[in-house]
Design an enzyme around this catalytic site. Structure first.
Site, short mmCIF file in Angstrom:
data_model
loop_
_atom_site.label_atom_id
_atom_site.label_comp_id
_atom_site.label_asym_id
_atom_site.label_seq_id
_atom_site.Cartn_x
_atom_site.Cartn_y
_atom_site.Cartn_z
N LEU A 51 43.23 -1.41 61.22
CA LEU A 51 44.58 -0.85 61.37
C LEU A 51 45.35 -0.78 60.07
O LEU A 51 46.31 -0.02 59.95
CB LEU A 51 45.38 -1.68 62.38
CG LEU A 51 44.83 -1.72 63.81
CD1 LEU A 51 45.65 -2.67 64.66
CD2 LEU A 51 44.81 -0.33 64.41
N GLY A 52 44.97 -1.58 59.08
CA GLY A 52 45.68 -1.54 57.81
C GLY A 52 45.79 -2.92 57.21
O GLY A 52 45.36 -3.93 57.77
N LYS A 53 46.41 -2.98 56.04
CA LYS A 53 46.58 -4.25 55.34
C LYS A 53 47.93 -4.26 54.64
O LYS A 53 48.53 -3.23 54.35
CB LYS A 53 45.45 -4.45 54.32
CG LYS A 53 45.30 -3.31 53.31
CD LYS A 53 44.06 -3.48 52.47
CE LYS A 53 43.83 -2.25 51.57
NZ LYS A 53 42.59 -2.36 50.80
N ASP A 177 64.45 -8.63 56.72
CA ASP A 177 63.61 -7.58 56.12
C ASP A 177 63.51 -6.39 57.08
O ASP A 177 62.45 -5.82 57.27
CB ASP A 177 62.21 -8.13 55.81
CG ASP A 177 61.45 -7.24 54.82
OD1 ASP A 177 62.11 -6.47 54.08
OD2 ASP A 177 60.22 -7.31 54.78
N LEU A 180 62.16 0.51 57.70
CA LEU A 180 61.35 1.41 58.53
C LEU A 180 59.93 0.91 58.68
O LEU A 180 59.31 1.08 59.73
CB LEU A 180 61.37 2.82 57.93
CG LEU A 180 62.73 3.51 57.90
CD1 LEU A 180 62.60 4.91 57.31
CD2 LEU A 180 63.35 3.58 59.28
N GLY A 181 59.38 0.29 57.65
CA GLY A 181 58.00 -0.19 57.71
C GLY A 181 57.80 -1.36 58.65
O GLY A 181 56.66 -1.66 59.01
#
Length: 646
Positions: A51-53, A177, A180-181
């Site tokens: 899925l990602g890092k 924090d 959008l991410g």
């Protein structure tokens, strides 16, 4: 342009790397197994799609072998947590997320706008955090594809974000924090607040935190000034998010980190006239430099901005196309001229200067067109079009979609990538892969019957379209009910299969024929994607143009996506200019997505580089119109009716 990672994570990572003795680098953890076992409960999880890092973690789909529930697994190597403060930080993240994201018992429910927490465990080499899977990625990817959203969409998202954030504040937690991410979307396009790596709990009333943390474009001035901060930093971040969604870029963004911080400390930003009066006022309230004057989240939810039209839900197509309620025509997608969203020259001349909240002014102007507002030091001033600097005027007149459907952007991105000479010997493409940039739509099947009618195609969500020879288009949504008809001049019309004009009878019949043929005879490229939820507000990207060469077929969608299917090797590439990424479906049908910048940095295989070179050649031909000379038409009637199986 700086849009970096959270400060504390960068600081800790740099310190961690500098302080680790050389011997530590030899302690390489074992490779992740396909089946992951919780040592305590003996529960087994099947490790699936990458899925990602980010930061210290890698994320994979994990399937519970007992319940078959699919989760997101955040996996952290223990070699990255050698210092006490790093272990403490990880423990804090788990404890806070667990307290707000995990069910207390079988009957309880978690807040619907917080990423669900399903547990954690560890073994000798890794820590595993089990989270709710949000298949539609984060709002950062939405932002990259869409830039400025329509106001109804922004209200839809902001209401959910504020509700989720209010739940955190009610539980004495500051996220610290919000960006959008860290705002994720599930299959129903609902917002889920996640990533509690910088979150903290307020133990005592009036407590002020001192840690310098946050992400530069969203960081509050009291954090930068080290005066101590509390819940108000999240309110500030909400103001930055609201601005970014409405305008298309963060309010304080500059080319350098230092200049961004200066603008934040001076409270200096500009709100374009396309932003409505109520939205302008709410932005100014949220971004007040004095934290004590910012509204609390209950007051935010009661703001006039949220009284406007808000959809009950959004279609998946809004990830890449403005919904139907937000537009009247897609003529600009076909390269036809269109007027900007706001006619600056028709605005009334007014030179009123107002205080920071400018309430009285907005009440007087409630029925008039917005004017741009420049804010500095908490003071706001109306900006006449003639007064605005060149950059501001550019923002005001910005087109939603370039007339060439991003061909110039594609050409520039591909040129930069190939100029870096990315082919490497024994390249590890895992380093360059980033599934966050995966396309929302691509062409899964197609059939060429252009000798008589046109080209039929099926998108990845199972919707079906036909580009007829008369340059009209007809699309049947994946629900098998809603129709979208696009005239040759780009005007859009929406119908259903139960009710459409008589003049479309033949085209609807042909669309059904194409659909039947593709279902019976063709294989789907990139099969296995979950069908999108669409309704009457959905607007799908459609086929802008296509052509065949001796090597393959080139398909160009109206959201800028360029797809090339190669005939002999049956490989495919899907290049997205908005994400600046390429998806490569190789000979084994493996589906992988690589940001072009990552390819420049880490390299790629010779086969992918060759296909990127071919894509660059095709883009150049489309720009100068010579692609028509490359068109290869079959010479026999049999060849004309033969389609490629994808």
């Amino acid at each position: 342009m700086y849009s970096g990672k959270p400060i504390s994570k960068d600081k800790y990572a740099a310190r961690h790397k500098a302080e680790r003795p050389a011997s530590d680098y030899a302690k390489v953890p074992r490779e992740l197994e396909q089946y992951i076992v919780d040592p305590t409960t003996k529960k087994r999880y099947l490790r699936g799609r990458f899925l990602g890092k980010g930061g210290f973690a890698k994320c994979y789909e994990l399937t519970d072998m007992e319940t078959k529930e699919v989760l997101a697994g955040k996996i952290i190597s223990k070699t990255m947590l050698t210092k006490p403060h790093q272990k403490e930080k990880m423990s804090m993240e788990i404890a806070i997320h667990r307290s707000v994201g995990q069910k207390k018992d079988f009957l309880s429910e978690t807040h619907k706008h917080i990423v669900g927490f399903h547990g954690f465990f560890e073994d000798a080499d890794y820590i595993y955090i089990l989270l709710e899977l949000c298949r539609r990625r984060s709002m950062m990817e939405l932002h990259k594809r869409r830039k400025a959203l329509t106001e109804p969409e922004v209200r839809y998202f902001m209401k959910q974000i504020v509700e989720g954030c209010k739940y955190l504040h009610d539980n004495k937690i500051i996220h610290r924090d919000l960006k959008l991410g860290n705002l994720f979307l599930n299959d129903d396009m609902e917002v889920k607040i996640g990533d509690f790596g910088l979150a903290t709990r307020v133990e005592n009333e009036g407590e002020r935190k001192k840690t310098l943390c946050g992400t530069p474009n969203y960081i509050a001035p009291e954090v930068l000034n080290k005066k101590g901060h509390s819940f108000e930093v999240d309110v500030w971040s909400l103001g930055c998010i609201l601005f970014t969604l409405l305008v298309g870029k963060p309010p304080f963004e500059t080319q350098s980190l230092q200049d961004t911080y200066k603008r934040i400390k001076r409270n200096e930003y500009y709100i374009p006239s396309k932003v409505s009066h109520s939205a302008q006022l709410l932005i100014i309230k949220l971004l007040r430099p004095d934290p004590s004057t910012r509204p609390n989240l209950k007051q935010v939810l009661e703001d006039d901005f949220f009284e406007g039209f808000t959809p009950n839900h959004l279609p998946i197509s809004s990830l890449t196309m403005a919904p139907r309620f937000a537009t009247t025509s897609s003529a600009n997608l076909l390269g036809l001229p269109r007027k900007p969203l706001n006619e600056l020259n028709s605005q009334e001349q007014q030179t009123t200067s107002v205080r920071k909240d400018k309430t009285e002014f907005l009440e007087k102007m409630s029925k008039r067109r917005s004017l741009g507002v420049r804010v500095c030091g908490g003071e706001s001033k109306l900006i006449q079009p003639g007064e605005a600097v060149a950059e501001e005027l550019k923002d005001e007149n910005q087109e939603e979609v370039p007339l060439d459907c991003y061909l110039s952007q594609l050409h520039s991105q591909l040129t930069s990538c190939l100029d870096s000479k990315p082919v490497r010997i024994n390249v590890n493409e895992d380093d360059a892969e980033d599934p966050a940039s995966v396309p929302v739509y691509w062409v899964g099947k197609w059939v060429d019957y252009s000798d008589k009618y046109g080209l039929g195609y099926q998108l990845s969500d199972n919707s079906v379209g036909v580009l007829f020879n008369d340059q009209t288009r007809l699309i049947l949504y994946q629900d098998g009910e809603n129709l979208q008809y696009i005239e040759a001049d780009g005007a859009e019309h929406f119908h259903t299969l139960k009710g459409y004009p008589g003049n479309l009878e033949k085209k609807v019949t042909l669309l059904k024929y194409f659909l039947s043929y593709m279902n019976d005879h063709l294989l789907k490229a990139g099969a296995g994607t979950k069908a999108a939820r669409e309704d009457e507000s959905g607007r799908l990207p459609f086929l802008k143009q296509w052509f065949r060469t001796q090597d393959g077929i080139v398909l160009h969608l109206t959201n800028g996506t360029l797809q090339i299917n190669f005939f002999k090797c049956h490989t495919k590439i899907i290049v997205c200019p908005l994400m600046a990424a390429v998806t490569y479906i190789d000979e084994t049908k493996r589906f992988r997505t690589f940001p072009l910048k990552n390819i420049e940095k880490y390299g790629c295989s010779k086969s992918l580089a060759k296909r990127l070179g071919y894509a660059l050649k095709m883009v150049g031909c489309m720009q100068n119109g010579t692609h028509k000379k490359l068109l290869v038409r079959a010479q026999t009637e049999n060849d004309k009716k033969t389609s490629k199986k994808d």
